[in-house]
Scaffold this active site. Structure first.
Site, mmCIF file in Angstrom:
data_model
loop_
_atom_site.group_PDB
_atom_site.id
_atom_site.type_symbol
_atom_site.label_atom_id
_atom_site.label_comp_id
_atom_site.label_asym_id
_atom_site.label_seq_id
_atom_site.Cartn_x
_atom_site.Cartn_y
_atom_site.Cartn_z
ATOM 1 N N LYS A 193 0.664 -1.215 0.040
ATOM 2 C CA LYS A 193 0.056 -0.086 -0.110
ATOM 3 C C LYS A 193 0.902 1.460 -0.120
ATOM 4 O O LYS A 193 1.390 1.602 1.045
ATOM 5 C CB LYS A 193 -0.984 -0.058 1.416
ATOM 6 C CG LYS A 193 -2.391 0.741 1.189
ATOM 7 C CD LYS A 193 -2.168 1.957 0.946
ATOM 8 C CE LYS A 193 -1.757 2.894 2.027
ATOM 9 N NZ LYS A 193 -1.666 4.410 1.757
ATOM 10 N N GLY A 246 6.699 4.916 8.241
ATOM 11 C CA GLY A 246 5.929 6.001 8.372
ATOM 12 C C GLY A 246 6.190 6.778 9.594
ATOM 13 O O GLY A 246 7.131 6.536 10.323
ATOM 14 N N SER A 247 5.389 7.435 10.035
ATOM 15 C CA SER A 247 5.334 8.324 11.361
ATOM 16 C C SER A 247 5.254 7.546 12.620
ATOM 17 O O SER A 247 4.461 6.357 12.513
ATOM 18 C CB SER A 247 4.441 9.283 11.397
ATOM 19 O OG SER A 247 2.985 8.743 11.393
ATOM 20 N N THR A 248 5.770 7.825 13.446
ATOM 21 C CA THR A 248 5.643 7.044 14.744
ATOM 22 C C THR A 248 4.279 6.939 15.071
ATOM 23 O O THR A 248 4.032 6.003 15.635
ATOM 24 C CB THR A 248 6.617 7.741 15.941
ATOM 25 O OG1 THR A 248 7.855 7.558 15.709
ATOM 26 C CG2 THR A 248 6.078 7.132 17.185
ATOM 27 N N GLY A 251 2.955 4.468 13.045
ATOM 28 C CA GLY A 251 3.410 3.089 13.531
ATOM 29 C C GLY A 251 2.861 2.730 14.909
ATOM 30 O O GLY A 251 2.566 1.221 14.838
ATOM 31 N N GLU A 269 9.461 1.077 10.953
ATOM 32 C CA GLU A 269 10.535 2.251 10.612
ATOM 33 C C GLU A 269 9.941 3.354 10.682
ATOM 34 O O GLU A 269 9.038 3.924 9.785
ATOM 35 C CB GLU A 269 11.112 1.872 9.119
ATOM 36 C CG GLU A 269 11.665 0.726 8.860
ATOM 37 C CD GLU A 269 13.251 0.550 9.336
ATOM 38 O OE1 GLU A 269 13.694 1.611 9.959
ATOM 39 O OE2 GLU A 269 13.961 -0.530 9.310
ATOM 40 N N CYS A 303 13.852 10.395 6.733
ATOM 41 C CA CYS A 303 13.553 10.000 7.935
ATOM 42 C C CYS A 303 14.776 10.110 9.119
ATOM 43 O O CYS A 303 14.496 10.747 10.102
ATOM 44 C CB CYS A 303 13.089 8.546 8.249
ATOM 45 S SG CYS A 303 14.171 7.448 7.277
ATOM 46 N N GLU A 403 9.200 16.213 14.840
ATOM 47 C CA GLU A 403 9.973 15.950 13.424
ATOM 48 C C GLU A 403 9.122 17.104 12.350
ATOM 49 O O GLU A 403 7.876 16.905 12.148
ATOM 50 C CB GLU A 403 9.446 14.478 13.208
ATOM 51 C CG GLU A 403 10.251 14.024 11.706
ATOM 52 C CD GLU A 403 10.061 12.659 11.387
ATOM 53 O OE1 GLU A 403 8.725 12.143 11.560
ATOM 54 O OE2 GLU A 403 10.647 11.826 11.010
HETATM 55 P P1 NAD Z 1 2.399 8.434 7.598
HETATM 56 O O1 NAD Z 1 2.626 7.773 8.850
HETATM 57 O O2 NAD Z 1 1.568 9.467 7.656
HETATM 58 O O3 NAD Z 1 2.022 7.521 6.428
HETATM 59 C C1 NAD Z 1 2.824 6.213 6.152
HETATM 60 C C2 NAD Z 1 1.823 5.287 5.463
HETATM 61 O O4 NAD Z 1 1.014 4.798 6.267
HETATM 62 C C3 NAD Z 1 1.168 5.680 4.159
HETATM 63 O O5 NAD Z 1 1.014 5.009 3.298
HETATM 64 C C4 NAD Z 1 -0.341 6.163 4.756
HETATM 65 O O6 NAD Z 1 -1.240 6.125 3.893
HETATM 66 C C5 NAD Z 1 -0.412 5.023 5.871
HETATM 67 N N1 NAD Z 1 -1.348 5.322 6.904
HETATM 68 C C6 NAD Z 1 -1.585 6.477 7.316
HETATM 69 N N2 NAD Z 1 -2.639 6.257 8.346
HETATM 70 C C7 NAD Z 1 -2.793 5.150 8.447
HETATM 71 C C8 NAD Z 1 -3.583 4.183 9.165
HETATM 72 N N3 NAD Z 1 -4.487 4.741 10.227
HETATM 73 N N4 NAD Z 1 -3.591 2.710 8.948
HETATM 74 C C9 NAD Z 1 -2.932 2.326 8.189
HETATM 75 N N5 NAD Z 1 -2.182 3.007 7.283
HETATM 76 C C10 NAD Z 1 -2.040 4.476 7.485
HETATM 77 O O7 NAD Z 1 3.928 8.910 7.320
HETATM 78 P P2 NAD Z 1 4.009 9.747 6.000
HETATM 79 O O8 NAD Z 1 3.948 11.285 6.314
HETATM 80 O O9 NAD Z 1 3.838 9.023 4.632
HETATM 81 O O10 NAD Z 1 5.980 9.713 5.863
HETATM 82 C C11 NAD Z 1 6.667 10.680 6.638
HETATM 83 C C12 NAD Z 1 7.204 9.655 7.904
HETATM 84 O O11 NAD Z 1 7.626 8.358 7.699
HETATM 85 C C13 NAD Z 1 8.131 10.483 8.814
HETATM 86 O O12 NAD Z 1 7.718 10.366 10.196
HETATM 87 C C14 NAD Z 1 9.191 9.931 8.462
HETATM 88 O O13 NAD Z 1 10.378 9.925 9.470
HETATM 89 C C15 NAD Z 1 9.008 8.385 8.370
HETATM 90 N N6 NAD Z 1 9.883 7.583 7.601
HETATM 91 C C16 NAD Z 1 10.713 6.807 8.449
HETATM 92 C C17 NAD Z 1 11.768 5.788 7.797
HETATM 93 C C18 NAD Z 1 12.354 5.010 8.382
HETATM 94 O O14 NAD Z 1 13.175 4.289 7.859
HETATM 95 N N7 NAD Z 1 12.387 5.024 9.738
HETATM 96 C C19 NAD Z 1 11.827 6.077 6.269
HETATM 97 C C20 NAD Z 1 11.021 7.049 5.717
HETATM 98 C C21 NAD Z 1 9.952 8.049 6.343
#
Ligand code: NAD
Length: 500
Positions: A193, A246-248, A251, A269, A303, A403
């Site tokens: 996804k 994605g975001s903490t 996560g 991650e 990230c 962040e």
């Molecule tokens: P996000 O958490 O908003 O979204 C990430 C993914 O999760 C997207 O595909 C989104 O559609 C999905 N998502 C959102 N809400 C959801 C829910 N309730 N249930 C299931 N899926 C859901 O993050 P973002 O804004 O896309 O990305 C930025 C974040 O990602 C930053 O916090 C960044 O630090 C982190 N990131 C971490 C790494 C790592 O390797 N540690 C790498 C890249 C990005």
């Protein structure tokens, strides 16, 4: 293959002629969302809509998970000869390289990153990752345990089954490859996804995987929003692991969803607020160069971006001036299709507003804007933020703790090494960190004391597929990259035989 455009005008022309595939890829074919709904995908480069994308929901996720489960149960990929797995994945990597310009263009239009970097970094890193795992396909051994002389205990690693991969928008291709490479080489079937901001590259990849010989149903890509498509995937009772970047905040939801459904495994991650600790004896020019690239590359939407500079008070002013200077000379902000640009648009309007809001918050908290601080290139219709330095920051300010995920670095000073360590660790995150010093003893003390998944010394952001990547603390758990990444997509089975 078309010649690669060399000018902004030629790239714009290429982009205008695009008809991106925005339907989901399920069971080897592109399909519309069952509801028939789509959403408009605008580019942050100029705010214009350039694609319609399937707005998938739980029904589409069910369909994709069923296809993945069927392909897994049939053994068509799981039980394929390791040599065959290797050939298919190598071919997949090769096709990604052959389609580099088309994929890079989608990536840049989706998220606003500079086209030169999409071509030179994102696409090849994606292909290299698939190749890296392809090459491991016929090098993974199982174990025979040391037990009695009339017993044979084999410890076999078996694929988990259906992998749900949920990825963000900042490095859509690279992070997708970090998930699907190890998951596929382990023999799993995958439902990916992509983020709603960046679905098009992943959708393109799925077709290439099929062209390379990956059987239908083994790699499915379901675009859509987090709540509507991501959540049902993470809650799905027939998914064996959700591998999330994605975001903490989101996560943590993955852990909740796993608990509320089938206790699926979770690998996370998440976010970061990585510190650069710059000691008084550091090479200021080298540190400034690495700090500037580390926060401004990819618009700071990284990230592990080194977003907190923790610098000895005695060299603070010189370092701040040097970071600004590197930015001006080496990392110009510009339209992503301009050859000279090194810093493009941030991913969307709402995100630009959020980054600008953080700059305001910092100023209200007492920070001083030492560089940048404003919206830029507004006449393009796109979303650009000036590369920014916030000086005179305290580590308890929101801009030092939260962040920002944009081209904004905060500068905090210290006078004693112990204080530097305390400040570096005073964060909920633990993804990356860097230490700048010529004193070997200090380097060892600091790298040991700082809690982060990667600690660089006198460098930043050097990386390799051979090294694991991931975080401590609320930056997550589980690792992408390296052979270790494969482990989380497999489980041990003991097969014990006694004989006479
Ligand atoms: P996000 O958490 O908003 O979204 C990430 C993914 O999760 C997207 O595909 C989104 O559609 C999905 N998502 C959102 N809400 C959801 C829910 N309730 N249930 C299931 N899926 C859901 O993050 P973002 O804004 O896309 O990305 C930025 C974040 O990602 C930053 O916090 C960044 O630090 C982190 N990131 C971490 C790494 C790592 O390797 N540690 C790498 C890249 C990005």
């Amino acid at each position: 293959m078309l010649d690669r455009p060399t000018t902004k005008a030629a790239w714009l022309e290429r982009a205008a002629a695009l008809e991106p595939e925005g339907r989901a890829f399920i069971d080897g074919a592109y399909v519309s969302a069952l509801s028939g709904k789509t959403f408009a995908k605008a580019s942050p480069i100029d705010g214009r809509v350039f694609a319609q994308v399937a707005d998938c929901d739980a029904a589409d996720i069910d369909r994709a998970v069923a296809a993945a489960r069927r392909s897994f149960a049939s053994g068509v990929w799981r039980d394929a000869d390791p040599q065959r797995k290797k050939q298919v994945l190598l071919r997949f990597a090769q096709l990604i390289r052959e389609h580099a310009d088309a994929i890079a263009l989608l990536e840049t239009l989706d998220v606003g990153k500079v086209i030169a970097n999409s071509i030179a970094v994102d696409v090849p890193f994606c292909a290299n990752c698939i190749q890296y795992y392809a090459e491991l396909a016929d090098k993974l051994y199982d174990e025979v345990a040391p037990v009695g002389s009339r017993d044979v205990a084999m410890v076999r690693k078996e694929p988990l089954g259906v992998v749900g991969a949920i990825v963000p928008w900042n490095y859509p291709l690279i992070i997708a490859a970090w998930k699907i490479g190890p998951a596929l080489v382990a023999g799993n079937s995958v439902v990916l996804k992509p983020a709603e901001q960046s679905p098009l590259g992943a959708l393109y990849l799925a077709k290439l995987a099929t062209e390379a010989g990956l059987p239908d149903g083994v790699l499915n890509v379901v675009p859509g929003f987090g709540e509507r498509a991501g959540k049902p995937l993470a809650l799905h009772p027939d998914v064996d692991i959700v591998t999330f970047t994605g975001s903490t905040e989101v996560g943590k939801l993955m852990m909740v969803y796993a608990g509320q459904s089938n206790m699926k495994r979770v690998s996370l991650e998440c976010g970061g607020k990585s510190p650069h600790v710059v000691m008084p004896d550091a090479d200021i020019a080298a540190a400034a160069e690495a700090i500037a690239w580390g926060i401004y590359y990819n618009q700071g939407e990284t990230c592990h971006a080194g977003s907190r500079v923790i610098v000895h008070e005695s060299i603070r002013a010189r370092l701040v001036a040097a970071i600004a200077d590197v930015q001006r000379k080496q990392i110009p902000l510009g339209h992503p299709f301009e050859a000279a640009s090194q810093l493009g648009a941030v991913v969307e309007k709402g995100h630009m507003e959020r980054v600008l809001r953080y700059i305001d918050i910092g100023v209200k908290e007492g920070a001083r804007i030492a560089h940048g601080g404003k919206r830029a290139l507004e006449d393009t219709g796109g979303y650009y933020v000036e590369p920014t330095i916030l000086d005179d920051v305290r580590n308890d300010m929101r801009v030092a703790q939260e962040e920002i995920f944009g081209p904004v670095v905060v500068v905090i000073s210290f006078t004693e090494e112990e204080e530097a360590i305390r400040l570096a660790n005073d964060t909920i995150y633990g993804l990356g960190a860097a230490v700048w010093t010529n004193d070997m003893n200090a380097a060892h003390r600091l790298t040991r004391a700082i809690r982060a998944g990667t600690v660089w010394v006198n460098t930043f952001d050097r990386s390799s597929l051979a090294t694991p990547f991931g975080g401590f603390k609320q930056s997550g758990f589980g690792r992408d990259r390296s052979p270790h990444a494969i482990d989380k997509y497999m489980d041990f089975k003991t097969i014990w035989t006694s004989y006479k």
